[in-house]
Design an enzyme around this catalytic site. Structure first.
Site, PDB file in Angstrom:
ATOM      1  N   HIS A 127      43.362  39.316  43.684  1.00 29.05           N
ATOM      2  CA  HIS A 127      42.451  39.025  42.569  1.00 29.05           C
ATOM      3  C   HIS A 127      42.222  37.512  42.456  1.00 29.05           C
ATOM      4  O   HIS A 127      41.099  37.056  42.243  1.00 29.05           O
ATOM      5  CB  HIS A 127      43.047  39.502  41.235  1.00 29.05           C
ATOM      6  CG  HIS A 127      43.218  40.983  41.111  1.00 29.05           C
ATOM      7  ND1 HIS A 127      44.405  41.568  40.739  1.00 29.05           N
ATOM      8  CD2 HIS A 127      42.346  42.008  41.298  1.00 29.05           C
ATOM      9  CE1 HIS A 127      44.263  42.876  40.701  1.00 29.05           C
ATOM     10  NE2 HIS A 127      43.026  43.183  41.042  1.00 29.05           N
TER      11      HIS A 127
ATOM     12  N   LYS B 256      44.593  55.558  29.718  1.00 25.84           N
ATOM     13  CA  LYS B 256      45.451  55.270  30.871  1.00 25.84           C
ATOM     14  C   LYS B 256      46.513  54.256  30.484  1.00 25.84           C
ATOM     15  O   LYS B 256      46.197  53.125  30.132  1.00 25.84           O
ATOM     16  CB  LYS B 256      44.572  54.708  32.007  1.00 25.84           C
ATOM     17  CG  LYS B 256      45.160  54.946  33.376  1.00 25.84           C
ATOM     18  CD  LYS B 256      44.143  54.587  34.437  1.00 25.84           C
ATOM     19  CE  LYS B 256      44.788  53.783  35.531  1.00 25.84           C
ATOM     20  NZ  LYS B 256      43.836  53.147  36.426  1.00 25.84           N
TER      21      LYS B 256
ATOM     22  N   ARG C 253      38.013  44.605  50.127  1.00 32.77           N
ATOM     23  CA  ARG C 253      39.141  44.382  51.048  1.00 32.77           C
ATOM     24  C   ARG C 253      38.856  44.942  52.428  1.00 32.77           C
ATOM     25  O   ARG C 253      39.525  44.620  53.392  1.00 32.77           O
ATOM     26  CB  ARG C 253      40.414  45.012  50.469  1.00 32.77           C
ATOM     27  CG  ARG C 253      40.971  44.247  49.294  1.00 32.77           C
ATOM     28  CD  ARG C 253      41.982  45.033  48.542  1.00 32.77           C
ATOM     29  NE  ARG C 253      41.395  46.247  48.023  1.00 32.77           N
ATOM     30  CZ  ARG C 253      41.997  47.091  47.215  1.00 32.77           C
ATOM     31  NH1 ARG C 253      43.237  46.877  46.856  1.00 32.77           N
ATOM     32  NH2 ARG C 253      41.381  48.171  46.762  1.00 32.77           N
TER      33      ARG C 253
ATOM     34  N   SER D  72      47.205  45.950  43.288  1.00 31.84           N
ATOM     35  CA  SER D  72      48.153  46.081  42.166  1.00 31.84           C
ATOM     36  C   SER D  72      49.090  47.260  42.400  1.00 31.84           C
ATOM     37  O   SER D  72      50.289  47.186  42.080  1.00 31.84           O
ATOM     38  CB  SER D  72      47.390  46.303  40.857  1.00 31.84           C
ATOM     39  OG  SER D  72      46.582  45.197  40.562  1.00 31.84           O
TER      40      SER D  72
END
Ligand code: PNS
Length: 162
Positions: free
Chosen positions: A19, A43, A92, A130
């Protein structure tokens, strides 16, 4: 030369060097970068909303044109509210492309004129996520190559098994 304002939205649970790669590069291109932390009441993340914002603020402390904001609901609505017409997202690799293009199209439908600019991950950042940080930290592994050094210990501590 930098121009315009952009929003880099995400969950940041927690913020990673991947990030930070995107944020730092966006901060060189845009005059102002808003980092939008999605608050999803349905969540429960590993870090609370306040913690995710705080970790990001500390990791971005040296970036004067970066501002961390939290939001609920649609990213496009936040853009409308802040009068932002450019979203930044990191790619990515090929796996990200399909879902990111879909998201970009949906956002452009929700707010006509909203463009998504993709930044390809810098070398070495392609595998950083993450979820990988959470997994490695939960098994007591070393995450120092994956997260900003200012917040590494705090993230590691969160996953320490007693
Ligand atoms: O952490 P991520 O998966 O990189 O972030 C995804 C995020 C937060 C950018 C995306 O889920 C999002 O924009 N959510 C807000 C709800 C929304 O706007 N949905 C429509 C576009 S998919």
């Amino acid at each position: 030369m930098r121009s315009g304002v952009c929003l880099y939205p995400g969950s940041f649970d927690p913020v990673t060097l991947g990030h930070m790669d995107i944020i730092r590069r966006a901060a060189k291109v845009f005059e102002k970068v808003y980092v939008g932390v999605l608050i999803n009441p349905e969540k429960k993340g590993s870090f609370t909303n306040e913690e995710r914002v705080d970790l990001l603020k500390r990791a971005c402390a040296d970036l004067s044109n970066v501002e961390i904001v939290s939001f609920t609901g649609l990213t496009a609505e936040l853009c409308r509210k802040l009068d932002i017409r450019v979203l930044v997202r990191g790619l990515r690799g090929g796996d990200d492309l399909t879902s990111e293009m879909r998201m970009a199209k949906i956002n452009a439908q929700l707010l006509p004129g909203l463009e998504t600019v993709f930044l390809g991950a810098s070398s070495g950042m392609e595998a950083v996520s993450s979820s990988l940080v959470r997994e490695i930290a939960s098994f007591g592994g070393d995450i120092s190559a994956l997260v900003p050094k200012e917040i590494c210990q705090e993230i590691q501590n969160r996953f320490k098994r007693s």
